[in-house]
Design an enzyme around this catalytic site. Structure first.
Site, PDB file in Angstrom:
ATOM      1  N   LYS A  21      14.866  58.916   2.119  1.00 45.24           N
ATOM      2  CA  LYS A  21      13.443  58.951   2.463  1.00 45.24           C
ATOM      3  C   LYS A  21      12.586  58.856   1.204  1.00 45.24           C
ATOM      4  O   LYS A  21      11.659  58.045   1.134  1.00 45.24           O
ATOM      5  CB  LYS A  21      13.158  60.265   3.209  1.00 45.24           C
ATOM      6  N   ARG A  90       9.200  67.546   3.418  1.00 43.10           N
ATOM      7  CA  ARG A  90      10.150  66.771   4.222  1.00 43.10           C
ATOM      8  C   ARG A  90      11.521  66.698   3.556  1.00 43.10           C
ATOM      9  O   ARG A  90      11.632  66.318   2.400  1.00 43.10           O
ATOM     10  CB  ARG A  90       9.627  65.334   4.403  1.00 43.10           C
ATOM     11  N   GLY A  99      17.083  64.097  12.520  1.00 46.76           N
ATOM     12  CA  GLY A  99      16.853  65.344  13.236  1.00 46.76           C
ATOM     13  C   GLY A  99      17.771  66.479  12.814  1.00 46.76           C
ATOM     14  O   GLY A  99      17.714  67.563  13.383  1.00 46.76           O
ATOM     15  N   MET A 101      17.994  67.911   9.775  1.00 50.26           N
ATOM     16  CA  MET A 101      17.396  68.858   8.840  1.00 50.26           C
ATOM     17  C   MET A 101      15.914  68.969   9.111  1.00 50.26           C
ATOM     18  O   MET A 101      15.416  68.478  10.094  1.00 50.26           O
ATOM     19  CB  MET A 101      17.718  68.434   7.425  1.00 50.26           C
ATOM     20  N   ARG A 334      13.525  52.842   6.838  1.00 51.90           N
ATOM     21  CA  ARG A 334      14.956  52.864   6.527  1.00 51.90           C
ATOM     22  C   ARG A 334      15.633  51.757   7.331  1.00 51.90           C
ATOM     23  O   ARG A 334      15.053  51.247   8.300  1.00 51.90           O
ATOM     24  CB  ARG A 334      15.560  54.222   6.894  1.00 51.90           C
ATOM     25  N   HIS A 452      56.138  51.063  25.723  1.00 52.23           N
ATOM     26  CA  HIS A 452      56.028  49.839  26.508  1.00 52.23           C
ATOM     27  C   HIS A 452      54.613  49.657  27.060  1.00 52.23           C
ATOM     28  O   HIS A 452      53.986  48.624  26.886  1.00 52.23           O
ATOM     29  CB  HIS A 452      57.056  49.866  27.644  1.00 52.23           C
ATOM     30  N   SER A 760      59.578  37.965   8.747  1.00 53.36           N
ATOM     31  CA  SER A 760      58.446  38.685   9.324  1.00 53.36           C
ATOM     32  C   SER A 760      58.832  40.163   9.440  1.00 53.36           C
ATOM     33  O   SER A 760      59.863  40.497  10.013  1.00 53.36           O
ATOM     34  CB  SER A 760      58.119  38.107  10.708  1.00 53.36           C
ATOM     35  N   CYS A 827      54.455  41.499  11.948  1.00 52.43           N
ATOM     36  CA  CYS A 827      54.146  41.362  13.370  1.00 52.43           C
ATOM     37  C   CYS A 827      54.187  42.698  14.093  1.00 52.43           C
ATOM     38  O   CYS A 827      54.181  42.751  15.307  1.00 52.43           O
ATOM     39  CB  CYS A 827      55.059  40.352  14.038  1.00 52.43           C
ATOM     40  N   TYR A 847      50.641  36.181   6.049  1.00 52.43           N
ATOM     41  CA  TYR A 847      49.824  36.368   7.255  1.00 52.43           C
ATOM     42  C   TYR A 847      50.154  37.697   7.911  1.00 52.43           C
ATOM     43  O   TYR A 847      51.194  38.299   7.642  1.00 52.43           O
ATOM     44  CB  TYR A 847      50.057  35.221   8.263  1.00 52.43           C
TER      45      TYR A 847
HETATM   46  P1  ADP Z   1      12.662  63.372  10.110  1.00 53.90           P
HETATM   47  O1  ADP Z   1      13.561  63.101   8.951  1.00 53.90           O
HETATM   48  O2  ADP Z   1      13.214  64.349  11.075  1.00 53.90           O
HETATM   49  O3  ADP Z   1      12.164  62.111  10.726  1.00 53.90           O
HETATM   50  P2  ADP Z   1      10.182  63.502   8.698  1.00 53.90           P
HETATM   51  O4  ADP Z   1      10.159  64.127   7.355  1.00 53.90           O
HETATM   52  O5  ADP Z   1      10.214  62.039   8.714  1.00 53.90           O
HETATM   53  O6  ADP Z   1      11.383  64.114   9.507  1.00 53.90           O
HETATM   54  O7  ADP Z   1       8.896  64.042   9.454  1.00 53.90           O
HETATM   55  C1  ADP Z   1       8.797  64.339  10.812  1.00 53.90           C
HETATM   56  C2  ADP Z   1       7.552  63.680  11.390  1.00 53.90           C
HETATM   57  O8  ADP Z   1       6.393  64.081  10.697  1.00 53.90           O
HETATM   58  C3  ADP Z   1       7.603  62.175  11.324  1.00 53.90           C
HETATM   59  O9  ADP Z   1       7.069  61.640  12.487  1.00 53.90           O
HETATM   60  C4  ADP Z   1       6.712  61.864  10.157  1.00 53.90           C
HETATM   61  O10 ADP Z   1       6.137  60.598  10.274  1.00 53.90           O
HETATM   62  C5  ADP Z   1       5.683  62.966  10.233  1.00 53.90           C
HETATM   63  N1  ADP Z   1       5.142  63.254   8.901  1.00 53.90           N
HETATM   64  C6  ADP Z   1       5.847  63.634   7.829  1.00 53.90           C
HETATM   65  N2  ADP Z   1       5.035  63.764   6.747  1.00 53.90           N
HETATM   66  C7  ADP Z   1       3.796  63.471   7.161  1.00 53.90           C
HETATM   67  C8  ADP Z   1       2.525  63.400   6.506  1.00 53.90           C
HETATM   68  N3  ADP Z   1       2.411  63.657   5.209  1.00 53.90           N
HETATM   69  N4  ADP Z   1       1.478  63.049   7.234  1.00 53.90           N
HETATM   70  C9  ADP Z   1       1.610  62.775   8.557  1.00 53.90           C
HETATM   71  N5  ADP Z   1       2.754  62.814   9.227  1.00 53.90           N
HETATM   72  C10 ADP Z   1       3.857  63.155   8.542  1.00 53.90           C
HETATM   73 MG    MG Z   2      11.388  60.607   9.851  1.00 55.53          MG
END
Ligand code: ADP
Ligand code: MG
Ligand code: MG
Length: 867
Positions: A21, A90, A99, A101, A334, A452, A760, A827, A847
């Site tokens: 990220k 984040r 989702g 972490m 990503r 078999h 073979s 084979c 092969y």
């Molecule tokens: P995940 O890895 O679970 O997607 P994110 O770090 O991407 O978590 O954040 C979760 C949500 O919060 C995402 O929808 C992201 O776009 C939003 N978000 C994160 N940082 C900001 C920010 N600075 N301003 C507005 N929305 C944010």
């Molecule tokens: Mg995200």
């Protein structure tokens, strides 16, 4: 040492240090996209923290400096009376773990700043909503308070007010919720919600670091084989708000459809919403195309950014965005996760558009995607709702539902009556073949991955689960017992050959696969690959499939599979069981007619390609009658008494058939069997050549252990072939070779090479004999070996490189220097195992040959290794 990087400093290459990220936020900042400002704390700092269990003063100092810089750049300040700075904290490691972490939004708000914020934005609804979210997320992520406690309070409140959605909440309502959340926080945590933004920040950073080791993240890493030693980075970023009103919003979009791979932006958005709302399922998001109507300018800008990002990353992107008061911000990009089908579509499309090379497109595909593409899979949702009743070895991938039958004949009858059938047996034998062919799936309670049932099912591409020992099968009663319930004939059962799981009832299939694309990719793969891939196949359908997939010949056509039909097996039995030479000759004549037809078919399908035909191999007992009825049939057909035939059967019985009278040993005793077979091969070949076809028969002798066996048989066969040539007054080129499947043969391969024109490796038997593990019984103890870490995996599935591999290397080293023209192939089952194939290529095989349905994955693997 630098522990914090501003978004203006990093790049997409720094995923190790900045996490995926963070690296991509930096990259997007670098190419001038509208990314809210911020900085990234490195994964190294995370590992330091997890080690020392506290924030190092050097790190705190660096964070302070970057916060000061962020305050400067945004003109906002933490805890400012005028213009408070709010940030998100984040998580983000090298590999995306969706989702798994944690992230905290709106950090920096407190009882005072929320009021300022409300006044300043003239939007108290929005301000209090942000604050309650912060308390909730902070409570959850930092203090481990169950999110649901907050959600329930909110739900109760809305119900009491008669609201059906968050949109109806007014400022006073949110203010009340803030009050309630503060109380919940105090009650659950035992202290007040922290009012100092710095305190909030450091607690959040520590929590994100710690979340690297939360159980769901640890489990996710186990499943996806991601190292625990990577750590997570922490991104601190100025907040932008999608929840200020109807002119704002948030969404997620893919640059192409992640299910089908179709080009075109694909995604969802919500107006007046923040962050997680789109995926949280509280409100139903709208398709992104509708944004075109609502905010055409923003939509166009977004579409442009999608193209830009895809071109920049040269791959389909998964993008998060937020619109704040009509201004677009990009929050994440990503490489998007996608289905196997989409992966194929996208990789080939991008290669054809010249965005990436064909070689690069190969690297983006995996053997398991091919498996998914080739074989039907169950509808994901229905599968999730079904509970499996037993689990065996996943012998042949695919998924199927049907009605259970315990006998091949019953299965055939039901199939003829239009039913979909599942054949359920203790184990299968050659006579079951006709029942197996018509089955949607085959399940056995005994036997391993090379039993078999497994070999035949893989060959036919039929879904199959073997060694399902939980099932007690009573074929007489036509019943099976799974430990709690009885399964009766005619019951509906579903079988997943990819996982080895069995389910009661019917599960719908998800049939959306596109073979044309696969075939295109396989054409590219065979151009790129530098080792040939042939197929183990002998039936018309199998050979057709193999060639369609790009096999460059047949590496193993098993002639015994051709005797499994009712009529033919009777002739086989007559031949072995009648003492009488005349009778044997007669049976052989009948069989020859059958065989000639088979060979003509095989050789004409493989026109111009090498076609290795193995002479009769299996142990005698596989051909012996099993029931009294069958003995009677043979006796009838031979004109002998049942007693006589049964006595003959007794005489031929062996203690250890797999090590007994089989393969070339049978031909030493009865040379006329192999002579009949080569006669049939050569006559078929000559007739084809006369019609202008080109054929390349390679005759392979199984189970050779000693040079003299080979010289003896080769002489007998060559004499026979000479007679055929004389009779037809015509000659063709052919080869005679040997299977290397007995350790002694590998160790004396240089001696065999004086007679053999090719070799073979039969790795199934070679593994069995090298380890001394019975192929059919090892399923009983191998799982314990694997559980206890004594073996890493089943050597019948993944080549044992140290033992069996070294025997192979020995054989190659003994032969190749003197006989460059002698080719080596494989084979056995491992020839179709992508993990083993790279080793096989390294040791210099010409092969590999595998079941038709494994040819695609192997072709891809070979291509990938050749790049
Ligand atoms: P995940 O890895 O679970 O997607 P994110 O770090 O991407 O978590 O954040 C979760 C949500 O919060 C995402 O929808 C992201 O776009 C939003 N978000 C994160 N940082 C900001 C920010 N600075 N301003 C507005 N929305 C944010
Ligand atoms: Mg995200
Ligand atoms: Mg063998």
């Amino acid at each position: 040492k630098k522990r914090v990087y501003n978004f203006t400093e990093g790049s997409k290459e720094q995923k190790d240090l900045l996490g995926g990220k963070g690296a991509n936020l930096a990259e997007m900042t670098g190419i001038g996209l509208p990314v809210p400002k911020g900085f990234t704390i490195t994964t190294e700092a995370c590992l330091e923290y997890l080690d020392s269990k506290k924030l190092l003063p050097e790190l705190v100092k660096e964070i302070e400096e970057h916060i000061a810089r962020l305050e400067n750049e945004t003109g906002k300040k933490f805890a400012d009376e005028e213009n408070p700075l709010l940030v998100s904290v984040r998580s983000g490691s090298k590999f995306s773990m969706p989702g798994m972490m944690d992230t905290i939004l709106n950090l920096g708000l407190n009882h005072q700043s929320v009021e300022i914020f409300a006044r300043k934005t003239e939007n108290p609804v929005f301000a209090y909503d942000c604050y309650r979210r912060l308390i909730q997320m902070f409570g959850d992520v930092v203090k481990g308070v169950d999110k649901n406690i907050f959600e329930e309070a909110l739900t109760l409140y809305k119900a009491a007010q008669g609201y059906s959605s968050d949109i109806e909440m007014k400022a006073e309502d949110w203010k009340e919720i803030v009050q309630q959340f503060t109380t919940i926080y105090l009650k659950e945590v035992g202290e007040n919600f922290p009012q100092d933004p710095s305190e909030q920040l450091y607690a959040a950073v520590e929590a994100v670091f710690t979340s690297w080791n939360n159980p769901r993240a640890v489990t996710y890493r186990r499943i996806h084989e991601i190292s625990d030693k990577l750590g997570t980075a922490v991104n601190i970023q100025e907040m932008v708000f999608g929840n200020t009103g109807g002119n704002s919003g948030t969404g997620v979009a893919f640059t192409r459809n992640p299910a089908t791979g179709e080009a075109g932006v694909f995604g969802e958005f919500l107006l007046n919403a923040q962050g997680e709302d789109v995926v949280a399922g509280i409100r139903t998001p709208r398709p992104i195309q509708e944004l075109k109507q609502d905010q055409p300018a923003i939509y166009m800008q977004f579409e442009k950014i999608c193209h830009q990002l895809e071109a920049h990353y040269q791959d389909m992107q998964d993008i998060e965005f937020t619109i704040e008061e009509g201004k677009l911000f990009i929050l994440q990009t990503r490489n998007g996760k996608r289905t196997a089908k989409a992966a194929f579509k996208i990789a080939t499309q991008m290669a054809e558009d010249g965005v990436i090379s064909k070689e690069e497109s190969m690297k983006r595909l995996t053997p398991s995607m091919i498996t998914q593409l080739l074989h039907p899979v169950f509808d994901e949702q229905m599968l999730a709702e079904s509970k499996s009743v037993a689990k065996g070895l996943p012998a042949s991938p695919g998924a199927a539902s049907g009605r259970v039958y315990f006998h091949a004949q019953d299965a055939q009858k039901a199939h003829a009556a239009g039913q979909k059938v599942i054949l359920l047996r203790t184990e299968t034998s050659p006579e079951d073949i006709e029942g197996m062919v018509v089955s949607e799936a085959i399940v056995t309670s005994r036997g391993g991955m090379t039993s078999h049932a497994a070999v035949v099912a893989r060959g036919m591409g039929v879904c199959c689960v073997v060694g399902c020992e939980q099932l007690t099968i009573n074929e007489k009663l036509k019943q099976a017992y799974d430990g709690t319930h009885t399964i009766n004939e005619g019951d509906l059962l579903s079988v997943d050959g990819t996982t080895g799981k069995i389910y009661r009832g019917e599960i719908k299939l998800d049939k959306t696969q596109d073979l044309e694309l696969l075939v295109k990719v396989l054409r590219w793969a065979s151009q790129i690959g530098n080792m040939q891939v042939r197929a183990n196949a002998e039936t018309v359908e199998d050979i057709r499939a193999a060639l369609e997939f790009g096999a460059s010949g047949i590496g193993l056509a098993r002639t015994e599979h051709m005797f499994f039909g009712k009529e033919r097996i009777l002739e086989m039995r007559k031949m072995f069981l009648s003492e009488d030479q005349v009778q044997r000759k007669q049976s052989l004549e009948t069989l020859k007619a059958f065989q000639k037809k088979d060979f003509a078919e095989i050789l004409s399908l493989t026109e111009g390609m090498p076609c290795t035909i193995r002479l009769l191999d299996p142990p005698l007992h596989e051909f012996m009658p099993k029931t009294k009825e069958e003995y009677e049939q043979v006796a009838d057909a031979c004109g002998q008494t049942v007693d006589f035939i049964m006595q003959r059967g007794k005489d031929l019985e062996e203690f250890n058939p797999m090590l007994g009278h089989r393969g070339c040993r049978l031909a030493i005793t009865y040379p006329e069997i192999y002579e009949m077979q080569v006669e049939a091969i050569m006559e078929a070949a000559l007739e084809l050549v006369k019609t202008g076809k080109q054929v390349k028969p390679e005759i392979m002798i199984p189970l050779v252990a000693e040079e003299k066996e080979l010289t003896y048989l080769k002489k007998a066969l060559e004499d026979k072939i000479q007679l055929v040539f004389e009779k037809h007054q015509m000659k063709i080129a052919y080869k005679i070779g040997a299977m290397l499947e007995i350790p002694r043969a590998c160790l004396t391969a240089d001696q065999l090479a004086t007679s053999a024109q090719f070799f073979s490796f039969g790795t199934n038997d070679l593994t069995q004999l090298t380890y001394g593990f019975s192929r059919d019984d090892s399923v009983k103890f191998l799982p314990d070996y694997i559980d206890k870490g004594i073996l890493e995996d089943d050597p019948f599935q993944h080549l044992d490189q140290k033992g069996v591999g070294s025997l192979m290397q020995t054989a190659i080293a003994l032969v190749k220097p003197q006989h460059k023209d002698i080719s080596f192939g494989v084979c056995g089952e491992v020839g179709g195992d992508p993990d083993s194939v790279s080793f096989l290529q390294k040791i210099g095989l010409d092969y590999v040959s595998c079941s038709p349905y494994r040819v695609p994955a192997v072709l891809l693997t070979v291509a990938q290794m050749s790049i």
